[in-house]
Design a protein around this motif. Structure first.
Motif, PDB file in Angstrom:
ATOM      1  N   TYR A 415       0.823  -1.217   0.000  1.00  0.00           N
ATOM      2  CA  TYR A 415       0.000   0.000   0.000  1.00  0.00           C
ATOM      3  C   TYR A 415       0.857   1.268   0.000  1.00  0.00           C
ATOM      4  N   ARG A 418       1.884   2.048  -3.390  1.00  0.00           N
ATOM      5  CA  ARG A 418       0.709   2.489  -4.165  1.00  0.00           C
ATOM      6  C   ARG A 418       0.395   3.942  -3.850  1.00  0.00           C
ATOM      7  N   ARG A 419       0.446   4.258  -2.563  1.00  0.00           N
ATOM      8  CA  ARG A 419       0.052   5.613  -2.147  1.00  0.00           C
ATOM      9  C   ARG A 419       0.965   6.652  -2.803  1.00  0.00           C
ATOM     10  N   GLN A 422       0.265   6.807  -6.557  1.00  0.00           N
ATOM     11  CA  GLN A 422      -1.024   7.448  -6.854  1.00  0.00           C
ATOM     12  C   GLN A 422      -0.946   8.948  -6.616  1.00  0.00           C
ATOM     13  N   VAL A 600      -8.463   6.375 -11.768  1.00  0.00           N
ATOM     14  CA  VAL A 600      -9.160   5.995 -10.537  1.00  0.00           C
ATOM     15  C   VAL A 600     -10.347   5.118 -10.947  1.00  0.00           C
ATOM     16  N   SER A 640      -0.089   2.721  -9.498  1.00  0.00           N
ATOM     17  CA  SER A 640      -0.518   4.125  -9.616  1.00  0.00           C
ATOM     18  C   SER A 640      -2.018   4.257  -9.862  1.00  0.00           C
ATOM     19  N   GLN A 642      -5.672   4.067  -8.759  1.00  0.00           N
ATOM     20  CA  GLN A 642      -6.301   4.080  -7.441  1.00  0.00           C
ATOM     21  C   GLN A 642      -7.633   3.340  -7.477  1.00  0.00           C
ATOM     22  N   HIS A 644     -11.071   2.451  -5.685  1.00  0.00           N
ATOM     23  CA  HIS A 644     -12.029   2.851  -4.649  1.00  0.00           C
ATOM     24  C   HIS A 644     -13.076   1.747  -4.510  1.00  0.00           C
ATOM     25  N   ASP A 665      -7.844   1.166  -2.075  1.00  0.00           N
ATOM     26  CA  ASP A 665      -7.083   2.350  -1.672  1.00  0.00           C
ATOM     27  C   ASP A 665      -7.973   3.354  -0.939  1.00  0.00           C
ATOM     28  N   ARG A 689      -6.219   2.798   5.285  1.00  0.00           N
ATOM     29  CA  ARG A 689      -6.380   3.238   3.900  1.00  0.00           C
ATOM     30  C   ARG A 689      -7.213   4.523   3.838  1.00  0.00           C
TER      31      ARG A 689
END
Ligand code: GLN
Ligand code: ZN
Length: 759
Positions: A415, A418-419, A422, A600, A640, A642, A644, A665, A689
């Protein structure tokens, strides 16, 4: 004397949704009470006579309802909250005020009926509730049917299930439980049973599905006491207690040893009931209604298999009658009303009318032997064999793809990586703002969809209209100042049906409506075969929207669990396998969205909690496949991108660990009404998250004030650091009007700016 063959209940909205139309006319003041009552009477008459003419030996009565059977029971026994009684309305309008609320008196809360998609109204019971027999509809309807020559078996929600589904009212002290009022309620039931007996009812059915869920020893003791008391009444019809939606567990023995005359069990959802029954004492002098025909799904019954099950039960009880597993309320009326359904798929299906026939055939076969109904058994056998052998339910490519799946297909990168990726890709401010997906569905949008369906406009002009709508929605969001935009979902009638229409393996019906609550119906798609995505389903709209703006546009998909929960699903393989197939189709869509430049993607799973099995022992296995299917759908993208998800509730209870395990995420949830306490629950399980607790309650037309939203955000910031907190409404905006949505979103944005400035 005997029950023979029966169904536990029947749809009531009308084969052409006559009741829905009449209710809505009445509520809009466009027809009077007489007209509404006339429609209701006609529907009851049609149902009773059809069930009798189809050959059922025992026809259920009192299955009609203007809104909901639990609300009916509340009114029957006088549990009308003071705020509704005080309105001084007539009986019917008081009833509707309880169901729908009026300006000064909010309605009863509504919640799901066990693990179905039906919703009931939650009675409010307090120390001051005076249970008395106040409304005699069950008796009146018994007489009404009798005058048509049909002797019915009135169906009532059982007293335990009624109280277990109720909630303490506002006056109740913390220690109060509705079950404390059982004795008083039983007196009222006794009075009603006496009147039904005097009216001539031979049997009454009391529904106790609450015992298909886990129950405490005290609740089981209450069940024992209640049915002992009711059993000992001298003036009463015979009692048939129906437990459905699963195994009755310990309640089976309790009921079998109580002085009731009949017990109806669910042999479809109850996987161990047949075995359990053989060890149960006390059945020998009772009628056992074997729920062999699935009341909740739409497949033709394997009559041979059902008959063997029935045969093993013979001898265990004084009478073995044949029934449905539960009420047929949960299936559409009649498959014959579907001329456009593919003939082969249609030949595999049984809706309510066909299920009645199956029950009759099984009943005759058990009594008179298989030869008496040889043709019908042969017909069913042929349909079952045709379905099992049909090429179209199997797709080799999907199956080998499933076989080749490895754990890493359901795993994303760390994560923290990823964060960072992103943030680099999206460059969002703290407290990023977004919406849940849909924007108000205007009449124009609905008209355009209908026109495409009926062929009055062609695909090109439909596309243009949708694009115009997307342009408007994007421009509006930019002007208001949202950070992550959506295209608004104008092309979707429904978040499941849309995908079902674009995937192979699903069929849709034209009249296959099922009551969801009150006058609201849904038309679940039928998932009959392996699920394949022939082409991208949403990419053209998302891509178009993204071309209109520099801000990120969020792609919008429905998750595998929700697609299953709101469809009729094939019963010839484990649900987990079907979920994985749907997950692969969504995975490909997520991938194509990413390739089209969408950064996203939201995969909605509002039904994650809905499918939770009634028994806690079955939760882990369910949550395993539910979480895995979501992760399979969402793990095929770069760090990258995201991901939801959106869940339509804030009380996670038993699914809270699963929500962490989804590894999305960003998770948006409902919260505006429950304040921000849910965030503490998430912290307690180490949820680290992004989270978007709804700050605008879209279930009400009310526009939230800037200060309210500021307060909510400040409260949220107590629990969640600014870098993880998202700002969004509670749910999609589809059912709202533009004026209120615009005003509300503007206030949300000003509030966010204020709070950002103080960070
Ligand atoms: N994306 C859907 C919408 O906005 C979500 C709806 C839902 O969660 N029920 O309409
Ligand atoms: Zn929602």
């Amino acid at each position: 004397m005997t029950i023979g063959s029966t169904v536990l209940g029947y749809p009531r909205i009308g084969p052409k949704r006559e009741l829905k139309r009449a209710l809505e006319r009445y509520w809009a003041g466009r027809c009077g009470e007489d007209e509404l009552r006339g429609t209701a009477r006609q529907l009851r008459r049609d149902t009773w006579t059809a069930l009798r003419d189809a050959g059922l030996d025992s026809v259920p009565g009192n299955t009609f309802s203007y809104y909901d059977q639990v609300l009916d029971a509340a009114v029957t026994f006088g549990a009308v909250p003071r705020r509704h009684a005080a309105l001084g309305l007539g009986p019917l309008d008081t009833y509707f005020a309880m169901a729908r609320g009026v300006e000064s008196a909010p309605p009863l809360e509504m919640t799901k009926w066990f693990d179905t998609n039906y919703h009931y109204l939650v009675p409010e019971i307090g120390p001051q509730t005076r249970f008395t027999l106040t409304d005699r509809t069950p008796v009146e309807q018994y007489r009404e049917a009798e005058s048509l020559g049909v002797r019915t078996r009135p169906v009532l929600v059982g007293p335990l299930t009624f109280l277990l589904l109720s909630k303490p009212d506002a006056t109740a002290p913390g220690s109060f439980r509705p079950l404390d009022k059982l004795d008083e309620l039983l007196d009222a039931y006794a009075e009603l049973l006496g009147e039904l007996h005097d009216a001539g009812a031979e049997w009454v059915q009391l529904d106790e599905p609450a015992f298909a869920a886990d129950r405490t020893p005290q609740e089981l003791a209450a069940l024992r006491d209640a049915y002992r008391q009711l059993g000992e009444l001298s003036r009463r019809p015979k009692l048939l207690v129906a437990g459905y939606f699963g195994d009755l567990g310990e309640a089976l023995g309790v009921l079998a040893s109580s002085p009731i005359e009949g017990l109806a069990v669910d042999l479809v959802a109850g996987s161990s009931t047949v075995d359990d029954l053989s060890g149960v004492r006390g059945l020998r002098d009772k009628t056992l209604v074997a729920g062999l025909v699935d009341g909740r799904n739409v497949w033709r019954t394997d009559l041979d298999a059902a008959l063997s099950t029935g045969a093993t039960l013979l001898g265990m009880a004084a009478e073995v009658a044949v029934g449905t597993s539960c009420s047929l309320l949960h299936v559409p009326y009649d498959v014959e009303a579907e001329p456009d359904l593919d003939p082969q798929v249609k030949s595999w299906l049984a809706f309510a009318a066909q299920k009645v026939r199956e029950v009759v055939v099984l009943g005759r076969a058990l009594r008179e032997g298989r030869d008496a109904v040889a043709d019908e058994l042969a017909g069913a056998r042929a349909a079952i064999a045709d379905r099992a052998g049909a090429d179209r339910i199997r797709n080799g490519r999907v199956r080998s793809r499933l076989d080749s799946l490895r754990p890493e297909h359901a795993r994303r990168g760390a994560y923290d990586d990823r964060r960072v990726a992103q943030q680099k890709s999206l460059g969002l401010p703290p407290l990023p703002t977004t919406t849940i997906g849909s924007f108000p569905q205007t009449t124009d949008v609905r008209k355009a969809r209908a026109a495409l369906r009926s062929g009055t406009i062609d695909r090109a002009s439909y596309k243009q209209r949708m694009r115009d709508e997307i342009d408007r929605v994007i421009a509006l969001q930019e002007e208001i100042g949202l950070d992550v935009l959506v295209h608004g979902e104008p092309e979707r009638n429904d978040m499941v049906q849309y995908f079902a229409e674009h995937l192979d393996g699903f069929a849709s019906t034209e009249h296959g409506w099922v009551q969801s609550y009150g006058s609201r119906c849904v038309r679940p798609p039928i998932l009959y075969g392996d699920v394949v995505r022939p082409q991208p389903m949403t990419v053209e709209w998302a891509e178009y929207a993204q071309r209109q703006t520099r801000r990120p546009v969020k792609g919008m998909l429905t998750g595998p669990v929700t697609i299953l929960a709101w469809s009729f699903v094939r019963d010839d393989q484990p649900l987990a396998d079907t979920a994985r197939q749907v997950a692969l189709a969504i995975r490909d869509e997520v991938h194509d969205l990413e390739s089209a430049g969408i950064r996203v993607v939201q995969v909605d799973e509002p039904a994650l909690r809905e499918l939770l099995p009634l028994r806690a022992a079955e939760h882990p296995a369910y949550l395993d496949w539910a979480v895995e299917s979501f992760r399979l759908a969402t793990s095929g993208v770069a760090d990258s991108t995201q991901i939801h998800t959106h869940l339509c509730y804030s009380e996670f209870g038993d699914v809270i660990d699963a929500i962490v395990a989804l590894d999305a995420d960003v998770t948006s949830i409902e919260a505006a009404r429950s304040r921000m306490e849910v965030l503490d629950d998430l912290n307690a399980v180490g949820f680290g998250r992004g989270v978007g607790p709804g700050v605008y309650d879209i279930h009400s037309p009310r526009v939230p004030e800037v200060d309210e939203v500021v307060d909510l955000l400040r409260a949220a910031l107590e629990a969640v650091p600014a870098r993880r907190l998202w700002v969004n409404p509670d749910c999609g905006l589809k059912t709202r009007g533009y004026a209120e949505v615009e005003a509300a979103l503007r206030n949300v944005i000003s509030a966010t700016r204020q709070v950002r400035a103080s960070l």
